[in-house]
Motif scaffolding. Sequence first.
Motif, PDB file in Angstrom:
ATOM      1  N   ALA A 609       0.824  -1.209   0.000  1.00 30.17           N
ATOM      2  CA  ALA A 609       0.000   0.000   0.000  1.00 30.17           C
ATOM      3  C   ALA A 609       0.861   1.263   0.000  1.00 30.17           C
ATOM      4  CB  ALA A 609      -0.929  -0.005   1.223  1.00 30.17           C
ATOM      5  N   LEU A 610       1.978   1.222   0.717  1.00 27.70           N
ATOM      6  CA  LEU A 610       2.862   2.383   0.777  1.00 27.70           C
ATOM      7  C   LEU A 610       3.486   2.682  -0.579  1.00 27.70           C
ATOM      8  CD1 LEU A 610       4.040   4.476   2.701  1.00 27.70           C
ATOM      9  CD2 LEU A 610       5.886   2.895   3.203  1.00 27.70           C
ATOM     10  N   PHE A 611       4.012   1.664  -1.241  1.00 22.57           N
ATOM     11  CA  PHE A 611       4.597   1.877  -2.561  1.00 22.57           C
ATOM     12  C   PHE A 611       3.528   2.214  -3.600  1.00 22.57           C
ATOM     13  CE2 PHE A 611       8.270  -0.370  -0.759  1.00 22.57           C
ATOM     14  CZ  PHE A 611       9.299   0.413  -1.258  1.00 22.57           C
ATOM     15  N   ARG A 612       2.321   1.703  -3.412  1.00 22.96           N
ATOM     16  CA  ARG A 612       1.248   2.030  -4.350  1.00 22.96           C
ATOM     17  C   ARG A 612       0.881   3.511  -4.245  1.00 22.96           C
ATOM     18  NH1 ARG A 612      -2.068  -1.337  -2.646  1.00 22.96           N
ATOM     19  NH2 ARG A 612      -1.676  -3.019  -4.119  1.00 22.96           N
ATOM     20  N   ARG A 613       0.856   4.040  -3.027  1.00 25.26           N
ATOM     21  CA  ARG A 613       0.524   5.454  -2.868  1.00 25.26           C
ATOM     22  C   ARG A 613       1.583   6.357  -3.478  1.00 25.26           C
ATOM     23  NH1 ARG A 613      -0.915   3.888   2.472  1.00 25.26           N
ATOM     24  NH2 ARG A 613       1.007   4.786   3.278  1.00 25.26           N
ATOM     25  N   HIS A 614       2.840   5.922  -3.483  1.00 24.68           N
ATOM     26  CA  HIS A 614       3.927   6.772  -3.959  1.00 24.68           C
ATOM     27  C   HIS A 614       4.411   6.395  -5.354  1.00 24.68           C
ATOM     28  CE1 HIS A 614       4.811   9.092  -0.270  1.00 24.68           C
ATOM     29  NE2 HIS A 614       4.275   8.041   0.333  1.00 24.68           N
ATOM     30  N   SER A 615       3.700   5.511  -6.030  1.00 23.21           N
ATOM     31  CA  SER A 615       4.123   5.156  -7.386  1.00 23.21           C
ATOM     32  C   SER A 615       3.622   6.149  -8.420  1.00 23.21           C
ATOM     33  CB  SER A 615       3.621   3.757  -7.738  1.00 23.21           C
ATOM     34  OG  SER A 615       2.207   3.727  -7.711  1.00 23.21           O
ATOM     35  N   GLY A 616       2.617   6.961  -8.087  1.00 21.80           N
ATOM     36  CA  GLY A 616       2.137   7.979  -8.997  1.00 21.80           C
ATOM     37  C   GLY A 616       0.852   7.617  -9.694  1.00 21.80           C
ATOM     38  N   VAL A 617       0.622   6.339 -10.021  1.00 20.72           N
ATOM     39  CA  VAL A 617      -0.578   5.961 -10.752  1.00 20.72           C
ATOM     40  C   VAL A 617      -1.342   4.837 -10.075  1.00 20.72           C
ATOM     41  CG1 VAL A 617       0.254   6.702 -12.996  1.00 20.72           C
ATOM     42  CG2 VAL A 617       0.814   4.431 -12.194  1.00 20.72           C
ATOM     43  N   GLY A 618      -0.918   4.361  -8.937  1.00 21.96           N
ATOM     44  CA  GLY A 618      -1.699   3.394  -8.185  1.00 21.96           C
ATOM     45  C   GLY A 618      -1.182   1.976  -8.170  1.00 21.96           C
ATOM     46  N   LEU A 619      -0.015   1.710  -8.745  1.00 21.79           N
ATOM     47  CA  LEU A 619       0.552   0.359  -8.710  1.00 21.79           C
ATOM     48  C   LEU A 619       1.908   0.401  -8.038  1.00 21.79           C
ATOM     49  CD1 LEU A 619      -0.291  -1.168 -12.193  1.00 21.79           C
ATOM     50  CD2 LEU A 619      -1.240  -1.802  -9.999  1.00 21.79           C
ATOM     51  N   PRO A 620       2.225  -0.575  -7.173  1.00 22.06           N
ATOM     52  CA  PRO A 620       3.518  -0.535  -6.482  1.00 22.06           C
ATOM     53  C   PRO A 620       4.652  -0.932  -7.394  1.00 22.06           C
ATOM     54  CG  PRO A 620       2.322  -2.501  -5.866  1.00 22.06           C
ATOM     55  CD  PRO A 620       1.395  -1.706  -6.747  1.00 22.06           C
ATOM     56  N   GLY A 621       5.763  -0.215  -7.274  1.00 24.73           N
ATOM     57  CA  GLY A 621       6.995  -0.638  -7.902  1.00 24.73           C
ATOM     58  C   GLY A 621       7.053  -0.506  -9.406  1.00 24.73           C
ATOM     59  N   LEU A 622       6.386   0.516 -10.000  1.00 25.48           N
ATOM     60  CA  LEU A 622       6.481   0.678 -11.445  1.00 25.48           C
ATOM     61  C   LEU A 622       7.854   1.193 -11.862  1.00 25.48           C
ATOM     62  CD1 LEU A 622       3.031   2.099 -12.548  1.00 25.48           C
ATOM     63  CD2 LEU A 622       3.867  -0.214 -12.688  1.00 25.48           C
ATOM     64  N   SER A 623       8.485   1.970 -11.007  1.00 27.11           N
ATOM     65  CA  SER A 623       9.793   2.501 -11.338  1.00 27.11           C
ATOM     66  C   SER A 623      10.852   1.404 -11.215  1.00 27.11           C
ATOM     67  CB  SER A 623      10.139   3.675 -10.403  1.00 27.11           C
ATOM     68  OG  SER A 623      11.449   4.121 -10.637  1.00 27.11           O
ATOM     69  N   THR A 624      11.801   1.443 -12.135  1.00 24.03           N
ATOM     70  CA  THR A 624      12.878   0.435 -12.091  1.00 24.03           C
ATOM     71  C   THR A 624      13.814   0.657 -10.906  1.00 24.03           C
ATOM     72  OG1 THR A 624      14.187   1.822 -13.593  1.00 24.03           O
ATOM     73  CG2 THR A 624      12.813   0.101 -14.584  1.00 24.03           C
ATOM     74  N   LYS A 625      13.787   1.853 -10.330  1.00 23.89           N
ATOM     75  CA  LYS A 625      14.642   2.152  -9.192  1.00 23.89           C
ATOM     76  C   LYS A 625      13.939   1.894  -7.856  1.00 23.89           C
ATOM     77  CE  LYS A 625      17.202   5.738 -11.680  1.00 23.89           C
ATOM     78  NZ  LYS A 625      17.625   7.149 -11.700  1.00 23.89           N
ATOM     79  N   SER A 626      12.747   1.316  -7.902  1.00 18.94           N
ATOM     80  CA  SER A 626      12.000   1.066  -6.681  1.00 18.94           C
ATOM     81  C   SER A 626      12.562  -0.143  -5.941  1.00 18.94           C
ATOM     82  CB  SER A 626      10.516   0.840  -7.001  1.00 18.94           C
ATOM     83  OG  SER A 626       9.808   0.497  -5.830  1.00 18.94           O
ATOM     84  N   GLU A 627      12.405  -0.120  -4.600  1.00 17.66           N
ATOM     85  CA  GLU A 627      12.841  -1.233  -3.762  1.00 17.66           C
ATOM     86  C   GLU A 627      11.812  -2.352  -3.720  1.00 17.66           C
ATOM     87  OE1 GLU A 627      13.489   0.454   0.056  1.00 17.66           O
ATOM     88  OE2 GLU A 627      15.442   1.313  -0.462  1.00 17.66           O
ATOM     89  N   TRP A 628      10.638  -2.140  -4.311  1.00 13.93           N
ATOM     90  CA  TRP A 628       9.542  -3.076  -4.123  1.00 13.93           C
ATOM     91  C   TRP A 628       9.847  -4.453  -4.694  1.00 13.93           C
ATOM     92  CZ3 TRP A 628       5.685  -4.588  -1.484  1.00 13.93           C
ATOM     93  CH2 TRP A 628       4.725  -5.436  -2.014  1.00 13.93           C
ATOM     94  N   HIS A 629      10.534  -4.534  -5.820  1.00 15.07           N
ATOM     95  CA  HIS A 629      10.756  -5.822  -6.466  1.00 15.07           C
ATOM     96  C   HIS A 629      11.547  -6.772  -5.555  1.00 15.07           C
ATOM     97  CE1 HIS A 629       9.273  -3.966 -10.133  1.00 15.07           C
ATOM     98  NE2 HIS A 629      10.109  -2.958  -9.923  1.00 15.07           N
ATOM     99  N   ASN A 630      12.686  -6.305  -5.060  1.00  7.01           N
ATOM    100  CA  ASN A 630      13.491  -7.146  -4.165  1.00  7.01           C
ATOM    101  C   ASN A 630      12.821  -7.333  -2.806  1.00  7.01           C
ATOM    102  OD1 ASN A 630      15.579  -7.513  -6.044  1.00  7.01           O
ATOM    103  ND2 ASN A 630      16.533  -5.580  -5.458  1.00  7.01           N
ATOM    104  N   LEU A 631      12.145  -6.294  -2.328  1.00 12.66           N
ATOM    105  CA  LEU A 631      11.462  -6.410  -1.044  1.00 12.66           C
ATOM    106  C   LEU A 631      10.345  -7.446  -1.119  1.00 12.66           C
ATOM    107  CD1 LEU A 631      10.897  -5.469   1.820  1.00 12.66           C
ATOM    108  CD2 LEU A 631       9.574  -3.565   0.883  1.00 12.66           C
ATOM    109  N   ARG A 632       9.604  -7.466  -2.207  1.00  5.44           N
ATOM    110  CA  ARG A 632       8.536  -8.449  -2.372  1.00  5.44           C
ATOM    111  C   ARG A 632       9.106  -9.875  -2.384  1.00  5.44           C
ATOM    112  NH1 ARG A 632       6.221 -11.088  -6.781  1.00  5.44           N
ATOM    113  NH2 ARG A 632       4.006 -11.616  -6.507  1.00  5.44           N
ATOM    114  N   GLN A 633      10.235 -10.056  -3.041  1.00  4.85           N
ATOM    115  CA  GLN A 633      10.837 -11.389  -3.080  1.00  4.85           C
ATOM    116  C   GLN A 633      11.281 -11.839  -1.695  1.00  4.85           C
ATOM    117  OE1 GLN A 633      10.857 -13.313  -5.756  1.00  4.85           O
ATOM    118  NE2 GLN A 633      11.785 -14.985  -4.591  1.00  4.85           N
TER     119      GLN A 633
END
Length: 663
Positions: A609-633
Amino acid sequence: MVPRLLKTVLGLPLKIVRRALKQWTFSKPEIIPVGGLTPEVSSELLFALRQAATTAEDERIVCQWLSALELAQVTSDRLLHDTSKVDQSLGFWAARLKAGQHRSFLLLGQGPTSFVLDILAVVTRKTNRHNHLSATDQIERRVIVLRALQARLLEALAKVHDGAAQLSILKRPERELVHQISAVGAQPSEDERERLLSGARQATRKCIESVVSAVNDAKQAVDEITVPPSAGRSEPATKTVVQAIAVAQALRSRVAHRLHYIASQTGILDPEADSASSSNRKHREAAATDDVDMALSKAEDELDFMPQAGATTSANAALTAAAMAAARHRRLITIPEWLAAPSKYQRYWVRYTLAGVASLWALRFLYIHSPLSGSHDLENWGTAATESVVDAYRNRVVAPILQLKDELFQTFRQRRSIVSVAEYETDKASLERMLADFERDFARSSSGEAPGAAAAPQPGEDQSMTEAEDASLPGMKFMMECYEGELKRPIRNLVNGRLLRTILIQVQKLKLDTEAAMLELDQILRANELTVAVVAAIPSLAIAGGTGYLLIRWITPSPPDRRSEALPARMALVEAERALEHWATDEDSLEGQGAVIWHTAQVYWETAALFRRHSGVGLPGLSTKSEWHNLRQDLIELIAPGQPDVKQKICQRMQRVYSLFQP
């Protein structure tokens, strides 16, 4: 209070637009993989199984495997939702137990129906009023029973994830074969195909067994909860605690017989004996497949869910369908009403009743002044209010901005000055010519001084100031010296001398100084007008700037604030680490394993929810520089079954690496 209200009012349209955009475009729910079976891992396993399937019976085994995965995913999502509800109720009653004023809350904080029933009970049982169970004991009983129910749900959650982990075919030869088939796409040999399908069949059977056991365990846990004690029976707090502990023990021990009966009826627990005959083996495999179908039907009836698995269904589509089905019908068990936390309307029904009475009075007032009763007061008031708002908007928002624009683009260019620079230069040139003529005509004095000669500066005179005056207006010093000499005989020199001419030159000098001062004053006035315009436009600029800032922040991605927004995620990770420590002391505890899964799921939800709010369009981790991908794993690895020491290392790495968890 005022800034928070202003922020709420300004952010309300953006919240509405974001919610509509999320519902229309991004309706896919966030999946927490059961047993660590992500869509990528599930797709790899499904591809290998379909490559190994050559007959209709093999295809049936693959469909059963995919159906078991869907059932496990649905069960996990619903158990997580039920555990969340139980945790909310437990947190509410535990907080009430510490807050005090238990009797008043139980009387007024559980809704009007409970209030009326309590009043009737007091009226009809006046003699037993002092023997009534205390409010503290009632709340304490709720807390203890909810803790026991939460423990049973956590055990059921651990069973589901352990069963789903069997679907990944954990034995090393099968895993190597799956990777080989998925990477190369080669057809496996007959022995490899047989081994792979046999492993899938056994994994499916174990997974369904775990799902059925977990579902029945959760439902039996609710059935074992006793009703609240009658109001007329006297029970001290110690007896209440003992009874609640007995309930908890019953929840843990009365399920095994029922589960064994169900498993024996469906044939899940029948072991598969070895046989040398190929025909007998095929016959037993078909029987085992029928047993799996029976177990699948039983699980489908228990969950009220029909898997979407088919010959062409992908693993990603199956998991998405399971997650959407769980989102539509989240509840697996129903918490008894006396244990559930009262809703907001039940807790504040007195306030809402007063608000309703006030609303009725307001409706009556509006009816009296409305056209329905022949009055035009509402129309007049609305017109006056609209005009006031429009005038305030024009005068306080639009007009200051237009005035500031005019000051910037028109005033400095078109505003007429009191004295122009050209006039000042003309008068200065005229004064310079007067001084030059005066010096040329009266250069030689009666004492025989040379033209333009000046007296030597006195010892106390500032040499720099004299040179500056001579450089700015040449001849001014000579004229002032003549003026001083002429003043010694003013009447004579007024008629025959140079006194009148020196006075006229000084008048011209005074005029020049006045024009210079007026030019400076004009510049000051222009600067002050601009300052006044900027100050008047501050409210409108603040509104426009705040709206633009919120819009830009909503559209463009930005990192979350670790100190405030990431606090729930950090606290959830602390709870997960604490659950890991408790589980490490007793690795055989299903409750400890389920607690780790539950708290890790909380971290997953909070961070998503935190990354979704700060992604700009409502989905977490759209940016390639986001921590969400590794954090999710890493979070998926924490949820998947494994050893506590390995999970503790992952948890420590998360706190060390990700900025989200660093205070």
